[in-house]
Design a protein around this motif. Structure first.
Motif, PDB file in Angstrom:
ATOM      1  N   ALA A  32       0.525  -1.069   0.164  1.00 22.60           N
ATOM      2  CA  ALA A  32       0.026  -0.211  -0.213  1.00 22.60           C
ATOM      3  C   ALA A  32       0.964   1.631   0.140  1.00 22.60           C
ATOM      4  O   ALA A  32       0.709   2.346  -1.306  1.00 22.60           O
ATOM      5  CB  ALA A  32      -1.379   0.006   1.292  1.00 22.60           C
ATOM      6  N   LEU A  33       2.099   1.225   0.584  1.00 23.46           N
ATOM      7  CA  LEU A  33       2.423   2.376   1.110  1.00 23.46           C
ATOM      8  C   LEU A  33       3.295   2.770  -0.535  1.00 23.46           C
ATOM      9  O   LEU A  33       3.739   3.716  -0.266  1.00 23.46           O
ATOM     10  CB  LEU A  33       3.742   2.587   2.055  1.00 23.46           C
ATOM     11  CG  LEU A  33       3.051   2.412   3.347  1.00 23.46           C
ATOM     12  CD1 LEU A  33       3.787   2.234   4.716  1.00 23.46           C
ATOM     13  CD2 LEU A  33       2.553   3.880   3.464  1.00 23.46           C
ATOM     14  N   ALA A  34       4.113   1.641  -0.543  1.00 24.36           N
ATOM     15  CA  ALA A  34       4.337   1.480  -1.980  1.00 24.36           C
ATOM     16  C   ALA A  34       3.815   2.453  -3.311  1.00 24.36           C
ATOM     17  O   ALA A  34       4.322   3.205  -4.350  1.00 24.36           O
ATOM     18  CB  ALA A  34       5.102   0.237  -2.644  1.00 24.36           C
ATOM     19  N   ALA A  35       2.364   1.266  -3.385  1.00 24.71           N
ATOM     20  CA  ALA A  35       1.473   2.056  -4.528  1.00 24.71           C
ATOM     21  C   ALA A  35       1.269   3.608  -4.143  1.00 24.71           C
ATOM     22  O   ALA A  35       1.106   4.767  -5.100  1.00 24.71           O
ATOM     23  CB  ALA A  35       0.104   1.362  -4.080  1.00 24.71           C
ATOM     24  N   LEU A  36       0.986   4.011  -2.689  1.00 26.69           N
ATOM     25  CA  LEU A  36       1.118   5.504  -2.735  1.00 26.69           C
ATOM     26  C   LEU A  36       2.562   6.388  -3.095  1.00 26.69           C
ATOM     27  O   LEU A  36       2.580   7.465  -2.564  1.00 26.69           O
ATOM     28  CB  LEU A  36       0.344   5.688  -1.289  1.00 26.69           C
ATOM     29  CG  LEU A  36      -1.175   5.012  -1.366  1.00 26.69           C
ATOM     30  CD1 LEU A  36      -1.920   5.123   0.499  1.00 26.69           C
ATOM     31  CD2 LEU A  36      -1.932   5.946  -1.648  1.00 26.69           C
ATOM     32  N   ALA A  37       3.114   6.275  -3.062  1.00 25.84           N
ATOM     33  CA  ALA A  37       4.686   6.766  -2.742  1.00 25.84           C
ATOM     34  C   ALA A  37       5.126   7.072  -4.579  1.00 25.84           C
ATOM     35  O   ALA A  37       5.519   6.849  -5.233  1.00 25.84           O
ATOM     36  CB  ALA A  37       5.799   5.927  -2.915  1.00 25.84           C
ATOM     37  N   GLY A  48      -4.917  -3.363  -3.204  1.00 19.43           N
ATOM     38  CA  GLY A  48      -6.208  -3.010  -2.358  1.00 19.43           C
ATOM     39  C   GLY A  48      -6.623  -2.185  -1.837  1.00 19.43           C
ATOM     40  O   GLY A  48      -7.408  -1.684  -0.900  1.00 19.43           O
ATOM     41  N   LEU A  49      -5.883  -0.736  -2.488  1.00 18.66           N
ATOM     42  CA  LEU A  49      -6.489   0.504  -2.001  1.00 18.66           C
ATOM     43  C   LEU A  49      -7.460   1.317  -2.979  1.00 18.66           C
ATOM     44  O   LEU A  49      -8.209   1.547  -2.725  1.00 18.66           O
ATOM     45  CB  LEU A  49      -5.572   1.654  -2.448  1.00 18.66           C
ATOM     46  CG  LEU A  49      -3.771   1.062  -1.293  1.00 18.66           C
ATOM     47  CD1 LEU A  49      -3.339   2.348  -1.246  1.00 18.66           C
ATOM     48  CD2 LEU A  49      -5.082   1.600   0.125  1.00 18.66           C
ATOM     49  N   VAL A  50      -8.065   0.032  -4.141  1.00 16.32           N
ATOM     50  CA  VAL A  50      -8.949   0.637  -5.176  1.00 16.32           C
ATOM     51  C   VAL A  50      -9.587  -0.655  -5.468  1.00 16.32           C
ATOM     52  O   VAL A  50      -9.327  -1.677  -6.006  1.00 16.32           O
ATOM     53  CB  VAL A  50      -8.289   1.451  -5.959  1.00 16.32           C
ATOM     54  CG1 VAL A  50      -9.509   2.194  -7.471  1.00 16.32           C
ATOM     55  CG2 VAL A  50      -7.696   2.805  -5.829  1.00 16.32           C
ATOM     56  N   ALA A  51     -10.837  -0.021  -5.307  1.00 20.24           N
ATOM     57  CA  ALA A  51     -11.728  -1.307  -5.888  1.00 20.24           C
ATOM     58  C   ALA A  51     -12.606  -1.243  -7.130  1.00 20.24           C
ATOM     59  O   ALA A  51     -12.352   0.423  -7.795  1.00 20.24           O
ATOM     60  CB  ALA A  51     -12.917  -1.663  -4.803  1.00 20.24           C
ATOM     61  N   ALA A  86      -6.906   0.609   7.858  1.00 20.02           N
ATOM     62  CA  ALA A  86      -5.937   0.026   8.741  1.00 20.02           C
ATOM     63  C   ALA A  86      -5.112  -0.237   8.053  1.00 20.02           C
ATOM     64  O   ALA A  86      -4.290  -0.264   9.450  1.00 20.02           O
ATOM     65  CB  ALA A  86      -6.515  -2.221   7.704  1.00 20.02           C
ATOM     66  N   LEU A  87      -4.572   0.921   7.514  1.00 15.90           N
ATOM     67  CA  LEU A  87      -3.131   1.172   7.028  1.00 15.90           C
ATOM     68  C   LEU A  87      -2.806   2.035   8.058  1.00 15.90           C
ATOM     69  O   LEU A  87      -2.411   1.893   8.618  1.00 15.90           O
ATOM     70  CB  LEU A  87      -2.926   1.599   5.473  1.00 15.90           C
ATOM     71  CG  LEU A  87      -1.362   2.527   5.199  1.00 15.90           C
ATOM     72  CD1 LEU A  87      -0.227   1.282   5.750  1.00 15.90           C
ATOM     73  CD2 LEU A  87      -1.762   3.206   3.646  1.00 15.90           C
ATOM     74  N   ILE A  88      -3.932   3.537   8.260  1.00 16.40           N
ATOM     75  CA  ILE A  88      -4.035   4.175   9.180  1.00 16.40           C
ATOM     76  C   ILE A  88      -3.136   3.702  11.028  1.00 16.40           C
ATOM     77  O   ILE A  88      -2.586   4.055  11.371  1.00 16.40           O
ATOM     78  CB  ILE A  88      -4.489   5.162   8.776  1.00 16.40           C
ATOM     79  CG1 ILE A  88      -4.345   6.094   7.865  1.00 16.40           C
ATOM     80  CG2 ILE A  88      -4.509   6.424  10.138  1.00 16.40           C
ATOM     81  CD1 ILE A  88      -5.626   6.897   7.692  1.00 16.40           C
ATOM     82  N   GLY A  89      -4.016   2.566  10.845  1.00 20.16           N
ATOM     83  CA  GLY A  89      -4.608   1.822  12.040  1.00 20.16           C
ATOM     84  C   GLY A  89      -2.861   0.891  12.417  1.00 20.16           C
ATOM     85  O   GLY A  89      -2.168   1.258  13.473  1.00 20.16           O
TER      86      GLY A  89
END
Length: 120
Positions: A9-14, A60-63, A82-85
């Motif tokens: 998730a972090l790699a996808a948002l980076a 898993g960040l986009v449906a 969940a990522l923030i948590g």
């Protein structure tokens, strides 16, 4: 979340375009937007957008859903929560702050708009 899911998730948002796409989809949650509208709003070429949407979907960040001949995309807000948590799970563990201090603040910065690169 497992560490491997967090890293994906972090790699996808980076990446600027993917971050802009995700933020745009959050603004239009839960319905989402069609790929064409996303491309138009962010001024991203369709082929480039397809690549970025695939990466966000894989993380898993986009449906994605099909409506006739159009593909619609929506932010997976539960995955982001969940990522923030996961990232804040140990906040206040040592008693050095209050849980309210760890709550995410509302972003006030404008959303960056990716620009197409000139084809040479």
């Amino acid at each position: 979340m497992e560490t491997t899911e967090v890293l994906a998730a972090l790699a996808a948002l980076a990446q600027a375009s993917r971050l802009a796409v995700f933020r745009l989809l959050v603004q239009h949650a839960p319905d989402g937007l069609s790929a064409g509208v996303i491309a138009e709003k962010l001024d991203i070429a369709p082929a480039t957008l397809s690549f970025h949407l695939k990466e966000l979907h894989r993380a898993g960040l986009v449906a994605q859903r099909q409506d006739g001949r159009f593909l619609w995309y929506s932010a997976n807000v539960d995955a982001m929560n969940a990522l923030i948590g996961y990232l804040t799970a140990n906040c206040c563990a040592l008693g050095s702050c209050t849980p309210a201090a760890c709550a995410p603040a509302v972003a006030t910065a404008p959303m960056p708009t990716p620009r197409r690169r000139a084809v040479r």
